[in-house]
Scaffold this active site. Structure first.
Site, short mmCIF file in Angstrom:
data_model
loop_
_atom_site.label_atom_id
_atom_site.label_comp_id
_atom_site.label_asym_id
_atom_site.label_seq_id
_atom_site.Cartn_x
_atom_site.Cartn_y
_atom_site.Cartn_z
N GLU A 109 -14.38 -1.40 -3.02
CA GLU A 109 -14.51 -2.64 -2.26
C GLU A 109 -13.16 -3.06 -1.73
O GLU A 109 -12.17 -3.04 -2.45
CB GLU A 109 -15.10 -3.75 -3.13
N ASP A 223 0.28 -9.12 1.98
CA ASP A 223 -0.56 -8.79 0.81
C ASP A 223 -0.20 -7.41 0.26
O ASP A 223 -1.08 -6.60 -0.02
CB ASP A 223 -2.03 -8.86 1.20
#
Length: 461
Positions: A109, A223
């Site tokens: 995911e 990130d």
């Protein structure tokens, strides 16, 4: 006679009184009916207004949706016109390749959707699909497409194509998964060799420097973390998941603090503390995450409390106590150099962090040179690190395999040994089993060392 008239008058008075009472009752009923009628008219008018407002809102939403779709289509057309390497896939092609998003093809995911492994155009790819309830992240999806379609670097994950109808991103498939998998979820894998760890952080820094050096506007990833660093079949590191990336048109100097109302994006423990407090993002914001990743590569630990733990170990001269125990032959001097660099990158303020181009990359290159090959002054041929040598053949291994004794040997040599013996070539003790497992991590490290040695030999001619 008078009595008769009095009686008649009394009866007439009663009739009049009854008539008046009846009239009042009828008037009240009429008033009530009128009030009901007016209330009904009012309700009808409110219903009409409500319906009109709802119809207008619906029409307005449809217009906005249409405009958004039109804008989205314009962006898609612009992306396709600006690059030839990024292809648009149809909904049917994606569904066919993923077997209608079969669970068997699901490999993980991403930040906002599932990832599937499949084949498109005879190439093995990873398809990241936006979740059905994540339509609010359409801007994030388009941003990632727009940014990645323009970026080409050996240490950035290659975007092969996309499907705007389904919000799908099609990437090159990275055989060895993420750095997080290798460091923290590697129960079924050989531990990542320390030599590769040094190389991986250098490659990540190169990719990051490319993003920060983009003209006219630098790109800040925002990130950077092990889950967003992917490894190909040769353990080459590539930065992925640019969904949070941001183009910086007006750079704020490192020494200046500026507060903005920007929504903070990123992941806790890897996020620049100054960015969390002020909302101001700049290239050095990514260095904090890079520093945490350096410390994780050295220790194999999760990020919580890691900075303080390594800092204390370095101060006390006990770094070897926190190094990843899966590697028994760490080059301690170089590991300490890397740890100190990682701690510098995790300074609380941007102005206290080293510059990526002028300080971090040169230091990493120096560390790599020191561990890659230590030249023998009497022999120009480079000396291979001891762990690259097969204990049986006494030569640098080409195809290293791990045996039940925990040591690594050349494949053909250990197979020949096990055909004759059931003991360890090194310890001479009986092996618990005769199974052998390929050491992909060490093989990649050896290959990198060989390539580096050839390059140095060529440059020296």
């Amino acid at each position: 006679m008078i009595q008769v008239l009095s009686t008649e008058c009394s009866e007439e008075a009663k009739k009049v009184e009854h008539a008046l009472h009846t009239e009042e009752t009828l008037k009240q009923k009429a008033a009530d009916e009128k009030a009901k009628h007016l209330e009904a008219i009012k309700e009808v008018e409110q219903a009409k207004w409500s319906f009109t407002r709802e119809a207008y809102s619906k029409h307005k939403a449809e217009m906005v949706g249409s405009m958004m779709s039109l804008d989205k289509e314009k962006i898609v057309d612009a992306i396709l016109s600006n690059t030839r390497s990024c292809r648009r896939y149809s909904k049917h092609e994606i569904e066919l390749a993923t077997d209608n998003f079969s669970e068997a093809r699901k490999i993980g995911e991403g930040g906002y959707g599932n990832v599937y492994r499949c084949t498109l155009d005879h190439i093995e790819v990873a398809v990241k699909v936006i979740q059905q309830d994540s339509t609010d992240k359409t801007d994030e999806f388009l941003r990632e497409v727009e940014i990645l379609s323009k970026l080409h670097h050996p240490n950035l994950v290659l975007l092969i194509g996309f499907c705007p109808e389904m919000g799908c991103l099609v990437y090159e498939y990275m055989e060895n998964g993420s750095l997080e998998d290798q460091l923290l979820n590697n129960k079924k894998r050989q531990p990542l060799h320390w030599f590769l760890r040094f190389r991986i952080i250098f490659e990540v820094s190169c990719g990051l420097a490319f993003l920060h050096g983009r003209k006219p506007e630098p790109i800040v990833h925002r990130d950077l973390k092990p889950a967003n660093i992917l490894l190909d079949k040769n353990y080459v590191a590539k930065i992925g998941d640019a969904g949070f990336a941001k183009l910086i048109s007006d750079l704020v100097p490192d020494c200046q603090t500026e507060y903005t109302d920007t929504i903070v994006a990123g992941t806790l423990y890897y996020m620049d503390p100054e960015y969390q407090q002020t909302g101001t993002v700049r290239p050095k914001s990514d260095l904090f995450g890079l520093g945490v990743i350096i410390l994780q590569l050295l220790t194999g630990k999760r990020p919580h409390g890691l900075i303080v733990s390594v800092e204390n170990a370095v101060k006390k001269g006990l770094l070897f106590h926190v190094l990843d125990m899966s590697q028994t032959d760490w080059p301690l001097a170089e590991a300490e150099m890397l740890a100190k660099l990682g701690l510098q990158c995790t300074a609380l303020k941007c102005r206290d962090r080293p510059d990526l181009d002028s300080e971090v990359l040169p230091k990493l290159e120096e560390i790599l040179r020191r561990i890659s090959c230590k030249a023998d002054m009497r022999n120009p041929k480079p000396c291979a690190p001891a762990h690259f040598i097969c204990p049986i053949t006494k030569e640098v291994m080409d195809d290293p395999y791990v045996v039940a004794d925990g040591h690594t040997y050349e494949h053909y040599a250990i197979e020949a040994w096990l055909r004759k013996y059931r003991t360890s070539p090194l310890t001479r003790r009986k092996l618990p089993n005769l199974s052998i497992i390929p050491n992909h991590s060490l093989r990649a490290a050896i290959q990198q060392w060989k390539n580096s040695s050839r390059a140095e030999a060529w440059n020296g001619q």
